[in-house]
Write a protein that holds these residues in place. Structure first.
Motif: not given
Length: 262
Positions: A165-171
């Motif tokens: 859920y992180r704004p910067e996620t690459t997942k």
């Protein structure tokens, strides 16, 4: 479980119903509250209300985060947000559109927002409403977290389960909205006992998710004259500065309580 909807009479009816609901939730659980001036309003974050594609939502979030980070430094005398999560929590409480939906641990905070703000004009009279959720039961009912069973509680931003859920996620992003505790990096969040739900890769309302899962969600529509209900809340000592500990709120509160003095 389906959403449980009730109509209650005034603040006394609201308090009675909430106390009954709190007795019915498991002993290790608790309730969060969200107040809306119109019982017809859906539970969905501001950034996801215009029907844009999810990719567009995240691109707009990325740009808003960058611009907020660039321009807000001078406004933070202390406690400057350090990462994207902390920026999002601060942005949410100052009116920026985000993927977060505000909740409160305090029923009267929710009542303030339900009773002291006017709904958009409608052809028929609508009732203000308080939404209640058991955030632990909610998280345990979400498909992305259900496999963890009773080990799941309200998430924090350091939990591995929020990485998607992180704004910067690459997942790969998860779909289900989940309940999280946020950083109390503004006086507003502290005063409002602010908590949050964060949306993932699905822009449906919380009600739609609730109807597909076992998440506990209640809606209490409050009957009574809206102005009188707001005065009743103020008579209990719950004024504007309880929610907004700032000088403009103090001006509003004193103008209301001391306005009779000539």
């Amino acid at each position: 479980m389906p959403i449980i909807e009730q109509e209650v009479e005034g603040l006394t009816g609201l308090l009675s119903s909430v106390l009954q609901i709190s007795k019915d939730v498991p002993q290790d659980s608790f309730l969060w509250y969200r107040g809306l001036p119109d019982q017809g309003y859906g539970l969905i974050p501001k950034l996801m209300r215009d029907g844009k594609a999810v990719d567009d939502v995240f691109e707009r979030e990325r740009r808003l985060l960058t611009r907020f980070r660039q321009r807000s430094v001078a406004y933070w005398p202390a406690g400057y947000p350090q990462n994207d999560w902390e920026h999002l929590f601060a942005m949410q409480h100052f009116g920026f559109p985000t993927r977060l939906l505000d909740w409160s641990e305090n029923l009267f905070v929710a009542a303030h927002f339900a009773l002291n703000y006017s709904p958009l004009k409608r052809s028929v009279e609508t009732l203000p409403a308080i939404w209640c959720v058991d955030p632990i039961a909610w998280n345990r009912s979400m498909p992305v977290l259900s496999e963890y069973g009773e080990s799941i509680h309200v998430l924090t931003t350091s939990d591995d389960e929020v990485d998607a859920y992180r704004p910067e996620t690459t997942k790969r992003r998860n779909k289900s909205p989940v309940a999280i505790f946020g950083t109390h990096n503004s006086q507003r969040i502290v005063a409002q006992r602010g908590t949050f739900m964060v949306w993932g890769n699905d822009a449906r309302t919380l009600e739609e998710f609730a109807n597909e899962t076992d998440g506990n969600l209640w809606k209490l529509a409050i009957r009574g004259d809206r102005s009188e209900l707001a005065r009743d809340l103020a008579a209990l000592g719950f004024g504007e500065t309880m929610v907004f500990p700032e000088l403009p709120a103090l001006a509003t509160e004193l103008s209301r309580t001391e306005g009779w003095r000539k």
